[in-house]
Scaffold this active site. Structure first.
Site: not given
Ligand code: CP
Ligand code: NVA
Length: 328
Positions: A106, A133, A136, A225, A265, A293
Site C-alpha cells: 500500500r 484499489h 477493494q 467514498d 469501502c 476483503r
Molecule cells: N477499505 C480499506 O482499504 O480500508 P483500510 O484503509 O482500513 O485498509
Molecule cells: N479513497 C480512499 C480509500 C480508502 C480505502 C483513500 O485512498 O484514502
C-alpha cells in the site's frame, strides 16, 4: 485466453472466468474457515506487507488471511521500502521475493507497486495506491454476488470523488456488464484515459452526470467514498466545500430502487459523504464489504501462488539444459 496473472496490480486485462474462479475459491475457503478441513498452502511461507499509508481492513485481512492459510507476515514501512530510501526498489523486490512468498504493498505512487512487480519473482499485490484499489473492488463484486445480485445486470451509481476506488470500478466495467453512472464535481473527475476506455469497452454503459439524483435514479447500488483520500488531508476544508450537495442521505437513497444497496469501502467520514442514517440503515452492506476483503484476498493469494508455481515449472521446462564444464 490470457495466462493467469501472477501479480495483482490492477483490474485491467483480467478475464471474467478468472474472476469468477476467484469468487469460487473465496467461497471454498470461507466455508471451511476454522475447521479441520481448512487448507494451509502457505505453511512455512511469509508475506511481506509494505504499508506507506494507514490501514485497518487491508492490514488485518491480509494478516489474518495469511495466518488462516498457514503462513506468516512481516511488516515493512517507508524506512525499508521507498523510491528514495536506502536501496533501489529492484533490489528490494529481488531480496524480498527470495525470502517471501508474496509482497503486498500500500503506497502513494502507483509506479512503486509496478516496479516491485517487475523485479519480483513472488506475486505482488496492490493493496491501494493513489491510482487504484483493485482488492477493494474485487471484494465489492464478491459482496454483491453474495448478496444475490447479478453483477452483469445491475446499475451502479458512484457519488463523490473520481478517486482510486472509482478507477478500479472503471476497470471492472470491462469485465462485468453492470452499468456505471458517476456524479463527480468538476475538477474531481477520474482519470480521462480510464474513463474513455471504460466508455468504449463497457457493455453495460458508463456515463458521467452532473446531478447525483440523476446518477442514483433507478440504481441497484449507490456507492460513495471519502471526499479526502489519504495524502490529501491538507485540502480537506476546501474539498468539503467543493463536494457540497454530494452527501448520500436518505432522500437521495429514496430515488434508487426500493431494494438498492448502499456501499462504501470505509473508512467513512460520517456527515460528509454519507449520513449516519444511510450507513447504519437497512440498505447498507458496508460491514459485509469489510469482511469479504478477508475471504476474497485469501482466494487471491492462493490463485496468485498457484499461477507463480505454474510459471516457474514452465520456465524450468523450457530452460536449456545446463552446460556441464568438460571434465566435470
Ligand atoms: N477499505 C480499506 O482499504 O480500508 P483500510 O484503509 O482500513 O485498509
Ligand atoms: N479513497 C480512499 C480509500 C480508502 C480505502 C483513500 O485512498 O484514502
Amino acid at each position: 485466453m490470457s495466462p493467469a496473472p501472477v501479480h495483482l496490480i490492477d483490474l485491467s486485462g483480467l478475464e471474467k472466468s478468472w474472476v469468477l474462479d476467484l469468487f469460487e475459491e473465496a467461497d471454498r475457503l470461507r466455508l471451511v474457515r476454522g475447521t479441520r478441513n481448512a487448507p494451509r498452502p502457505f505453511a512455512g511461507r511469509t508475506a511481506a506487507l509494505v504499508f506507506h499509508k494507514p490501514s485497518l481492513r487491508t492490514r488485518v485481512s491480509f494478516t489474518i488471511g495469511m495466518h488462516d492459510l498457514g503462513g506468516d507476515v512481516v511488516e515493512l514501512s517507508i524506512a525499508e521500502v521507498s523510491e528514495t530510501g536506502r536501496e533501489s526498489l529492484p533490489d528490494v523486490a529481488r531480496s524480498l521475493s527470495g525470502m517471501c512468498g508474496l509482497i503486498v504493498v500500500r503506497t502513494f505512487a502507483h509506479r512503486i507497486v509496478q516496479t516491485l512487480a517487475e523485479h519480483s519473482s513472488a506475486p505482488v499485490i496492490n493493496a491501494l495506491t493513489d491510482f487504484s484499489h483493485p482488492c477493494q473492488v474485487l471484494a465489492d463484486l464478491y459482496t454483491l454476488k453474495r448478496a444475490g445480485r447479478d453483477v452483469d445486470a445491475i446499475n451502479i451509481a458512484w457519488i463523490g470523488d473520481g478517486n482510486n476506488v472509482l478507477h478500479s470500478w472503471l476497470q471492472a466495467s470491462h469485465i462485468f456488464d453492470f452499468s456505471l453512472s458517476i456524479a463527480v464535481p468538476d475538477g474531481f473527475e477520474p482519470d480521462g484515459g480510464l474513463f474513455i476506455e471504460a466508455e468504449r469497452h463497457s457493455k453495460g454503459g458508463v456515463r458521467r452526470v452532473r446531478d447525483p439524483r440523476e446518477a442514483v435514479a433507478g440504481a441497484d447500488v449507490v456507492y460513495t467514498d471519502t471526499w479526502t483520500s489519504m495524502g490529501q488531508e491538507k485540502d480537506a476544508d476546501w474539498r468539503r466545500v467543493m463536494f457540497a450537495g454530494m452527501t448520500v442521505n436518505e432522500s437521495l437513497m429514496a430515488l434508487a430502487k426500493p431494494d438498492a444497496l448502499f456501499m462504501h469501502c470505509l473508512p467513512a467520514h460520517r456527515g460528509e459523504e454519507v449520513t449516519n442514517e444511510v450507513i447504519d440503515g437497512p440498505q447498507s452492506i458496508v460491514v459485509a464489504q469489510a469482511e469479504n476483503r478477508l475471504h476474497l484476498q485469501k482466494g487471491l493469494m492462493v490463485a496468485l501462488m498457484r499461477a507463480t508455481e505454474v510459471k516457474k515449472r514452465t520456465v524450468r521446462k523450457s530452460a536449456p539444459a545446463p552446460v556441464v564444464p568438460a571434465g566435470a
